[in-house]
Write a protein that holds these residues in place. Structure first.
Motif, PDB file in Angstrom:
ATOM      1  N   VAL A 116       0.866  -1.181   0.000  1.00  0.00           N
ATOM      2  CA  VAL A 116       0.000   0.000   0.000  1.00  0.00           C
ATOM      3  C   VAL A 116       0.904   1.233   0.000  1.00  0.00           C
ATOM      4  CG1 VAL A 116      -1.536   1.388   1.447  1.00  0.00           C
ATOM      5  CG2 VAL A 116      -2.002  -1.038   1.115  1.00  0.00           C
ATOM      6  N   ILE A 117       0.651   2.126  -0.943  1.00  0.00           N
ATOM      7  CA  ILE A 117       1.407   3.387  -0.975  1.00  0.00           C
ATOM      8  C   ILE A 117       0.455   4.486  -0.541  1.00  0.00           C
ATOM      9  CG2 ILE A 117       2.736   4.982  -2.422  1.00  0.00           C
ATOM     10  CD1 ILE A 117       2.426   1.997  -4.203  1.00  0.00           C
ATOM     11  N   VAL A 118       0.793   5.164   0.534  1.00  0.00           N
ATOM     12  CA  VAL A 118      -0.025   6.299   0.949  1.00  0.00           C
ATOM     13  C   VAL A 118       0.473   7.514   0.182  1.00  0.00           C
ATOM     14  CG1 VAL A 118      -0.764   7.757   2.864  1.00  0.00           C
ATOM     15  CG2 VAL A 118      -0.395   5.306   3.232  1.00  0.00           C
ATOM     16  N   GLY A 119      -0.376   8.043  -0.677  1.00  0.00           N
ATOM     17  CA  GLY A 119       0.059   9.176  -1.502  1.00  0.00           C
ATOM     18  C   GLY A 119      -0.961   9.518  -2.564  1.00  0.00           C
ATOM     19  N   GLN A 120      -0.529  10.378  -3.503  1.00  0.00           N
ATOM     20  CA  GLN A 120      -1.424  10.823  -4.578  1.00  0.00           C
ATOM     21  C   GLN A 120      -1.194   9.926  -5.798  1.00  0.00           C
ATOM     22  OE1 GLN A 120       0.613  14.824  -3.817  1.00  0.00           O
ATOM     23  NE2 GLN A 120      -1.064  15.329  -5.164  1.00  0.00           N
ATOM     24  N   ARG A 121      -2.255   9.239  -6.246  1.00  0.00           N
ATOM     25  CA  ARG A 121      -2.054   8.254  -7.319  1.00  0.00           C
ATOM     26  C   ARG A 121      -1.619   8.884  -8.640  1.00  0.00           C
ATOM     27  NH1 ARG A 121      -6.949   7.526  -6.075  1.00  0.00           N
ATOM     28  NH2 ARG A 121      -6.459   5.575  -5.058  1.00  0.00           N
ATOM     29  N   ASP A 122      -1.894  10.190  -8.841  1.00  0.00           N
ATOM     30  CA  ASP A 122      -1.496  10.811 -10.110  1.00  0.00           C
ATOM     31  C   ASP A 122      -0.127  11.498 -10.009  1.00  0.00           C
ATOM     32  OD1 ASP A 122      -2.314  12.731  -8.396  1.00  0.00           O
ATOM     33  OD2 ASP A 122      -3.473  13.884  -9.857  1.00  0.00           O
ATOM     34  N   HIS A 123       0.562  11.339  -8.867  1.00  0.00           N
ATOM     35  CA  HIS A 123       1.884  11.953  -8.722  1.00  0.00           C
ATOM     36  C   HIS A 123       2.939  11.052  -9.376  1.00  0.00           C
ATOM     37  CE1 HIS A 123       5.554  13.587  -6.982  1.00  0.00           C
ATOM     38  NE2 HIS A 123       4.868  14.669  -6.688  1.00  0.00           N
ATOM     39  N   SER A 158       5.129   5.215   2.159  1.00  0.00           N
ATOM     40  CA  SER A 158       4.513   6.524   1.920  1.00  0.00           C
ATOM     41  C   SER A 158       5.240   7.266   0.803  1.00  0.00           C
ATOM     42  CB  SER A 158       4.597   7.354   3.207  1.00  0.00           C
ATOM     43  OG  SER A 158       4.318   8.707   2.926  1.00  0.00           O
ATOM     44  N   GLN A 159       4.491   8.065   0.054  1.00  0.00           N
ATOM     45  CA  GLN A 159       5.109   9.052  -0.839  1.00  0.00           C
ATOM     46  C   GLN A 159       6.084   9.863   0.012  1.00  0.00           C
ATOM     47  OE1 GLN A 159       2.104  11.202  -2.997  1.00  0.00           O
ATOM     48  NE2 GLN A 159       3.512  12.778  -3.682  1.00  0.00           N
ATOM     49  N   THR A 160       7.227  10.225  -0.545  1.00  0.00           N
ATOM     50  CA  THR A 160       8.282  10.827   0.279  1.00  0.00           C
ATOM     51  C   THR A 160       7.908  12.189   0.876  1.00  0.00           C
ATOM     52  OG1 THR A 160       9.263  11.810  -1.691  1.00  0.00           O
ATOM     53  CG2 THR A 160      10.189   9.716  -0.959  1.00  0.00           C
ATOM     54  N   THR A 161       6.912  12.854   0.271  1.00  0.00           N
ATOM     55  CA  THR A 161       6.608  14.223   0.710  1.00  0.00           C
ATOM     56  C   THR A 161       5.406  14.315   1.646  1.00  0.00           C
ATOM     57  OG1 THR A 161       5.448  14.461  -1.389  1.00  0.00           O
ATOM     58  CG2 THR A 161       7.643  15.410  -1.256  1.00  0.00           C
ATOM     59  N   ASN A 162       4.910  13.166   2.112  1.00  0.00           N
ATOM     60  CA  ASN A 162       3.726  13.210   2.992  1.00  0.00           C
ATOM     61  C   ASN A 162       4.027  13.770   4.375  1.00  0.00           C
ATOM     62  OD1 ASN A 162       1.364  12.357   1.732  1.00  0.00           O
ATOM     63  ND2 ASN A 162       2.038  10.226   1.745  1.00  0.00           N
ATOM     64  N   ARG A 163       2.947  14.165   5.052  1.00  0.00           N
ATOM     65  CA  ARG A 163       3.072  14.523   6.472  1.00  0.00           C
ATOM     66  C   ARG A 163       2.902  13.254   7.299  1.00  0.00           C
ATOM     67  NH1 ARG A 163      -1.191  19.294   7.094  1.00  0.00           N
ATOM     68  NH2 ARG A 163      -0.879  18.941   9.309  1.00  0.00           N
ATOM     69  N   LEU A 164       3.850  13.004   8.216  1.00  0.00           N
ATOM     70  CA  LEU A 164       3.831  11.753   8.974  1.00  0.00           C
ATOM     71  C   LEU A 164       2.534  11.594   9.780  1.00  0.00           C
ATOM     72  CD1 LEU A 164       5.309   9.179   9.750  1.00  0.00           C
ATOM     73  CD2 LEU A 164       6.484  10.450  11.550  1.00  0.00           C
ATOM     74  N   SER A 220       3.780  19.449  -4.398  1.00  0.00           N
ATOM     75  CA  SER A 220       3.048  18.779  -3.320  1.00  0.00           C
ATOM     76  C   SER A 220       3.568  19.201  -1.938  1.00  0.00           C
ATOM     77  CB  SER A 220       3.196  17.275  -3.534  1.00  0.00           C
ATOM     78  OG  SER A 220       3.052  16.560  -2.378  1.00  0.00           O
ATOM     79  N   ASN A 221       4.893  19.207  -1.752  1.00  0.00           N
ATOM     80  CA  ASN A 221       5.411  19.501  -0.403  1.00  0.00           C
ATOM     81  C   ASN A 221       5.212  20.969  -0.045  1.00  0.00           C
ATOM     82  OD1 ASN A 221       8.270  20.953  -0.484  1.00  0.00           O
ATOM     83  ND2 ASN A 221       8.126  19.619  -2.266  1.00  0.00           N
ATOM     84  N   THR A 222       5.211  21.871  -1.063  1.00  0.00           N
ATOM     85  CA  THR A 222       4.973  23.291  -0.777  1.00  0.00           C
ATOM     86  C   THR A 222       3.544  23.484  -0.263  1.00  0.00           C
ATOM     87  OG1 THR A 222       6.479  23.862  -2.568  1.00  0.00           O
ATOM     88  CG2 THR A 222       5.086  25.625  -1.755  1.00  0.00           C
ATOM     89  N   ARG A 223       2.599  22.818  -0.936  1.00  0.00           N
ATOM     90  CA  ARG A 223       1.184  22.930  -0.521  1.00  0.00           C
ATOM     91  C   ARG A 223       1.003  22.446   0.912  1.00  0.00           C
ATOM     92  NH1 ARG A 223      -0.476  21.060  -5.470  1.00  0.00           N
ATOM     93  NH2 ARG A 223      -0.710  18.983  -4.568  1.00  0.00           N
ATOM     94  N   LYS A 224       1.765  21.394   1.273  1.00  0.00           N
ATOM     95  CA  LYS A 224       1.598  20.852   2.626  1.00  0.00           C
ATOM     96  C   LYS A 224       2.118  21.832   3.674  1.00  0.00           C
ATOM     97  CE  LYS A 224       1.144  16.130   1.272  1.00  0.00           C
ATOM     98  NZ  LYS A 224       1.768  15.451   0.155  1.00  0.00           N
ATOM     99  N   LEU A 225       3.197  22.551   3.348  1.00  0.00           N
ATOM    100  CA  LEU A 225       3.699  23.568   4.286  1.00  0.00           C
ATOM    101  C   LEU A 225       2.648  24.662   4.480  1.00  0.00           C
ATOM    102  CD1 LEU A 225       7.354  23.928   2.908  1.00  0.00           C
ATOM    103  CD2 LEU A 225       6.664  22.796   5.025  1.00  0.00           C
ATOM    104  N   TYR A 226       2.040  25.068   3.371  1.00  0.00           N
ATOM    105  CA  TYR A 226       0.976  26.083   3.416  1.00  0.00           C
ATOM    106  C   TYR A 226      -0.190  25.580   4.291  1.00  0.00           C
ATOM    107  CZ  TYR A 226      -3.094  28.556   1.458  1.00  0.00           C
ATOM    108  OH  TYR A 226      -4.265  29.259   1.295  1.00  0.00           O
ATOM    109  N   ASP A 227      -0.570  24.295   4.091  1.00  0.00           N
ATOM    110  CA  ASP A 227      -1.687  23.722   4.858  1.00  0.00           C
ATOM    111  C   ASP A 227      -1.408  23.772   6.358  1.00  0.00           C
ATOM    112  OD1 ASP A 227      -3.047  23.165   2.553  1.00  0.00           O
ATOM    113  OD2 ASP A 227      -2.505  21.033   2.498  1.00  0.00           O
TER     114      ASP A 227
END
Ligand code: SF4
Length: 281
Positions: A116-123, A158-164, A220-227
């Motif tokens: 199972v990969i936790v992440g965005q399937r279109d990335h 996990s996708q490398t850029t996810n939030r733990l 993706s990782n920039t958006r997560k910082l913003y979030d």
């Protein structure tokens, strides 16, 4: 207005190494990059000015250069073999931490876990990992859990850029499924991303009342910082370019925090810092 820069931000080593390779003078006008090398408009402009052509995976038939580059986000082995089979010299700029993710997903599969990969399937990074596996599921959020129905032994990466924290929430939801008897998680979130995430938490806890996040709109990782800033109820602005800054954003504010995604060059961050100083004063 006080301005604090995040203690870790901007271009990571994986992206920087890929850019340096693409800009090597020996490849000038002879290199096609498959996929977005970086999610940053200024760097893309610089690459194109150096004769680098950037295409999507679906446009492989249009390649006219001798050298072809796989980006830091990596690619499936069959993509690399396809390119070599067509006679191109493949420059593989896959980040070592993305290669580690591929290897660990394959390791879990070999050990009998359903990957199972936790992440965005279109990335592109996730597509590359999926391409190496016989069968797997990509879980973006809890609504995707039906994709692992009936699977008793689950191996999660996990996708490398996810939030733990977010990955841990999804793992907890998987663990609660009645049919799951064995769950193994290998943390594949990359350290530079974790450092940037920790730095943004430090910023929001330093009592900033406005944040500016610099990076490509499709990063993706920039958006997560913003979030993270928004999730703490703090006004935040995600900009890709210094010209997007507006003086209104800083009126009545006392403490600004600035951070940037892993593909944002240092000179872009400095431009933003200097322009904000001008606007705020
Ligand atoms: S974000 Fe992490 S995994 Fe991705 S290229 Fe940078 S260092 Fe490598």
């Amino acid at each position: 207005m006080k301005i604090t820069l995040a203690s870790a931000m901007g271009t990571c080593f994986g992206v920087q190494d890929a850019i340096d390779l693409a800009l090597d003078p020996q490849y000038r006008d002879k290199l096609t990059v498959v996929g977005q090398l970086v999610h940053n408009p200024q760097t893309v402009e610089r690459l194109e000015a150096n004769g680098v052509r950037i295409i999507e995976r679906e446009e492989i038939d249009t390649i006219q250069t001798e050298h072809v580059m796989i980006t830091a986000h990596g690619a499936a082995e069959n993509t690399k073999k396809d390119l070599e089979g067509r006679g191109y010299h493949v420059l593989d700029a896959s980040c070592p931490l993305v290669i580690r993710l591929h290897k660990l997903a394959l390791f879990l599969e070999r050990k009998g876990y359903f990957p199972v990969i936790v992440g965005q399937r279109d990335h592109v990074e996730v597509k590359g990992v999926v391409g190496d596996l016989k069968d797997c599921a990509v879980i973006g959020d809890e609504s995707d859990l039906h994709l692992i129905d009936g699977k008793p032994k689950i191996g999660v990466v996990s996708q490398t850029t996810n939030r733990l924290e977010r990955v841990n929430e999804i793992i907890a939801a998987i663990r609660n499924l009645d049919h799951v008897e064995d769950l193994r998680f290998i943390d594949t979130i990359c350290q530079p991303v974790k450092d940037r995430q920790q730095a943004i938490f430090d910023l929001v806890h330093a009592n900033i009342d406005v944040g500016v996040v610099v990076g490509g709109k499709n990063s993706s990782n920039t958006r997560k910082l913003y979030d993270v800033i928004r999730d703490h109820g703090i006004d935040a602005y995600h900009i890709a370019d210094v010209d997007e800054l507006q003086a209104d954003w800083f009126k009545g504010k006392s403490h600004l925090g600035i951070t940037a995604g892993t593909s944002t060059p240092q000179d872009v961050i400095e431009d933003v810092y200097n322009r904000i100083n001008d606007l705020a004063n």
